[in-house]
Design an enzyme around this catalytic site. Structure first.
Site, mmCIF file in Angstrom:
data_model
loop_
_atom_site.group_PDB
_atom_site.id
_atom_site.type_symbol
_atom_site.label_atom_id
_atom_site.label_comp_id
_atom_site.label_asym_id
_atom_site.label_seq_id
_atom_site.Cartn_x
_atom_site.Cartn_y
_atom_site.Cartn_z
ATOM 1 N N ARG A 36 0.849 -1.103 0.099
ATOM 2 C CA ARG A 36 -0.121 0.002 0.068
ATOM 3 C C ARG A 36 0.784 1.257 -0.118
ATOM 4 O O ARG A 36 1.660 1.212 0.881
ATOM 5 C CB ARG A 36 -0.955 0.178 1.254
ATOM 6 C CG ARG A 36 -1.675 1.482 1.482
ATOM 7 C CD ARG A 36 -2.733 1.438 2.500
ATOM 8 N NE ARG A 36 -3.867 0.544 1.912
ATOM 9 C CZ ARG A 36 -5.224 0.812 2.423
ATOM 10 N NH1 ARG A 36 -5.156 1.591 3.464
ATOM 11 N NH2 ARG A 36 -6.027 0.225 1.747
ATOM 12 N N HIS A 41 -7.304 1.068 -6.582
ATOM 13 C CA HIS A 41 -7.489 0.027 -5.101
ATOM 14 C C HIS A 41 -8.451 -1.150 -5.698
ATOM 15 O O HIS A 41 -9.411 -1.380 -5.669
ATOM 16 C CB HIS A 41 -8.299 0.775 -4.087
ATOM 17 C CG HIS A 41 -8.427 0.024 -3.145
ATOM 18 N ND1 HIS A 41 -7.908 -0.855 -2.506
ATOM 19 C CD2 HIS A 41 -8.853 0.778 -1.623
ATOM 20 C CE1 HIS A 41 -7.889 -1.227 -1.274
ATOM 21 N NE2 HIS A 41 -8.648 -0.144 -0.529
ATOM 22 N N GLN A 78 -10.238 -3.560 -3.151
ATOM 23 C CA GLN A 78 -11.501 -3.112 -3.035
ATOM 24 C C GLN A 78 -12.534 -3.454 -3.801
ATOM 25 O O GLN A 78 -13.477 -3.807 -3.527
ATOM 26 C CB GLN A 78 -11.232 -1.494 -2.697
ATOM 27 C CG GLN A 78 -12.674 -0.969 -2.069
ATOM 28 C CD GLN A 78 -12.955 -1.368 -0.817
ATOM 29 O OE1 GLN A 78 -12.123 -1.504 0.324
ATOM 30 N NE2 GLN A 78 -14.257 -1.808 -0.569
ATOM 31 N N ASP A 81 -17.082 7.572 -1.403
ATOM 32 C CA ASP A 81 -15.661 7.487 -0.734
ATOM 33 C C ASP A 81 -15.295 8.795 0.079
ATOM 34 O O ASP A 81 -16.064 9.895 -0.280
ATOM 35 C CB ASP A 81 -14.847 7.026 -1.532
ATOM 36 C CG ASP A 81 -13.437 6.764 -0.864
ATOM 37 O OD1 ASP A 81 -13.465 6.384 0.377
ATOM 38 O OD2 ASP A 81 -12.432 6.290 -1.591
ATOM 39 N N CYS A 127 -16.259 2.142 0.719
ATOM 40 C CA CYS A 127 -15.090 1.428 1.170
ATOM 41 C C CYS A 127 -14.582 1.429 2.597
ATOM 42 O O CYS A 127 -13.927 0.284 3.093
ATOM 43 C CB CYS A 127 -14.174 1.459 0.052
ATOM 44 S SG CYS A 127 -13.105 3.184 0.185
ATOM 45 N N ARG A 184 -13.685 -8.066 1.852
ATOM 46 C CA ARG A 184 -12.373 -8.154 1.361
ATOM 47 C C ARG A 184 -11.624 -9.355 2.125
ATOM 48 O O ARG A 184 -10.611 -9.808 1.276
ATOM 49 C CB ARG A 184 -11.728 -7.070 2.641
ATOM 50 C CG ARG A 184 -12.076 -5.393 2.034
ATOM 51 C CD ARG A 184 -11.623 -5.258 0.620
ATOM 52 N NE ARG A 184 -10.116 -5.076 0.590
ATOM 53 C CZ ARG A 184 -9.401 -4.165 1.126
ATOM 54 N NH1 ARG A 184 -10.065 -2.854 1.482
ATOM 55 N NH2 ARG A 184 -8.067 -4.213 0.825
#
Ligand code: CP
Ligand code: NVA
Length: 311
Positions: free
Chosen positions: A111, A138, A141, A230, A270, A298
């Site tokens: 990340r 991402h 996700q 988001d 998310c 996830r």
């Protein structure tokens, strides 16, 4: 998934998966979630995942670590600041880090800010690299989001309309890639100046994807089965939040906005969420919200991915 010269497979972008591979991965995730992997529970026994973090994380860190444990493997958390990657001008190169880690671990999750970093790890290392979020994308996700959508509307995605309301950020970019691969309709309502990545939009256009970019949240949400948003300021953009709150004010997902969607529409985020900014409490805590299933998913999709890449 992207093969490099040694045919190692990676997940740097959702585009590393064909439609067929994506469908198979989601099917495997549904099986893992249903517990139908009995008798072959530990396919990653003896395998290790190194996890490099240059940004904060709750879900990504915990779901990958728990996932490796469930599969019989082991995960090592590597906060970049505590490794030789995090020594400013004295830092070890990403290339050397990739070469060295490849001698110890069976896969690397990273990340970070710059999308070029996971690409460099994949180029210089010899083990699978998983993008656990960059400024650009991402993909993990989206695997979870797509599983959550399947749970609500079935596995097919045909006739599905998805609305994205808010910042044209990394998650939005990955939604565009998902729409290109799977062929569902995606309408994004984004303020001027906050559009998704131009190259990703062009690639979607080249695949004749049904992706529409608007500035009107109502126009995007009308007839949608899935409404997503988001944070208005992603990690690294927090100092800009004051200005963004003014620009994004009319992009909050409220009950009134959700009323424009299909009656059975679900709400996705998310997480982490900022109630009263990008989403009203009544929506994220209301009956249409699937955010906790989304967070749980996830774990299941990443276990499927880890088996695919590392077993
Ligand atoms: N959604 C997500 O990636 O959460 P974390 O930042 O907590 O990992
Ligand atoms: N767009 C957000 C997602 C966090 C999981 C960020 O990059 O901070």
């Amino acid at each position: 998934m992207t093969p490099n010269t040694s045919r190692t497979r990676h997940l740097l972008s959702l585009r590393d998966l064909s439609r067929r591979e994506l469908a198979a991965l989601l099917k495997r995730a549904r099986g893992l979630k249903a517990g139908s992997n009995r008798g072959r529970e530990f396919p990653l026994a003896g395998k290790t995942l190194g996890m490099i973090f240059r940004k904060h994380s709750t879900r990504t860190r915990v779901s990958f670590e728990v996932g490796m444990f469930h599969l019989g493997g082991h995960a090592i958390v590597l906060p970049a600041a505590e490794t030789h990657l995090g020594r400013g001008e004295h830092s070890e190169s990403v290339a050397d880090t990739a070469r060295v880690l490849s001698r110890y671990v069976d896969g690397i999750m990273i990340r970070t800010f710059d999308h070029a970093e996971p690409e460099a790890l994949a180029r210089h290392g010899s083990v699978p690299v998983i993008n656990g979020l960059t400024d650009l994308l991402h993909p993990c996700q989206l695997l979870a989001d797509l599983l959550t959508v399947q749970e609500a509307f079935g596995a097919g995605f045909s006739g599905l309309r998805v609305a994205w309301v808010g910042d044209g950020n990394n998650v939005a970019n990955s939604w565009i890639e998902a729409a290109s691969i799977l062929g569902f309709e995606l309408s994004l309502a984004v303020p001027r100046g906050y559009a998704p990545d131009a190259r990703i939009l062009q690639e979607a256009e080249a695949t004749a994807a049904a992706v529409q970019l608007l500035e009107d949240p109502v126009g995007a949400v009308e007839g949608a089965h899935v409404v997503c948003t988001d944070t208005w300021a992603s990690m690294g953009e927090e100092e800009d939040l004051g200005a963004r709150v003014r620009v994004f004010e009319r992009f909050q997902v409220t009950e009134a906005l959700m009323a424009q969607a299909e009656p059975e529409a679900i709400f996705l985020h998310c997480l982490p969420a900022h109630r009263g900014q990008e989403v009203a409490d009544e929506v994220i805590d209301g009956p249409r919200s699937r955010v906790l299933d989304e967070a749980e998913n996830r774990l299941h999709v990443q276990k499927a991915l880890l088996i695919e890449l590392l077993a």
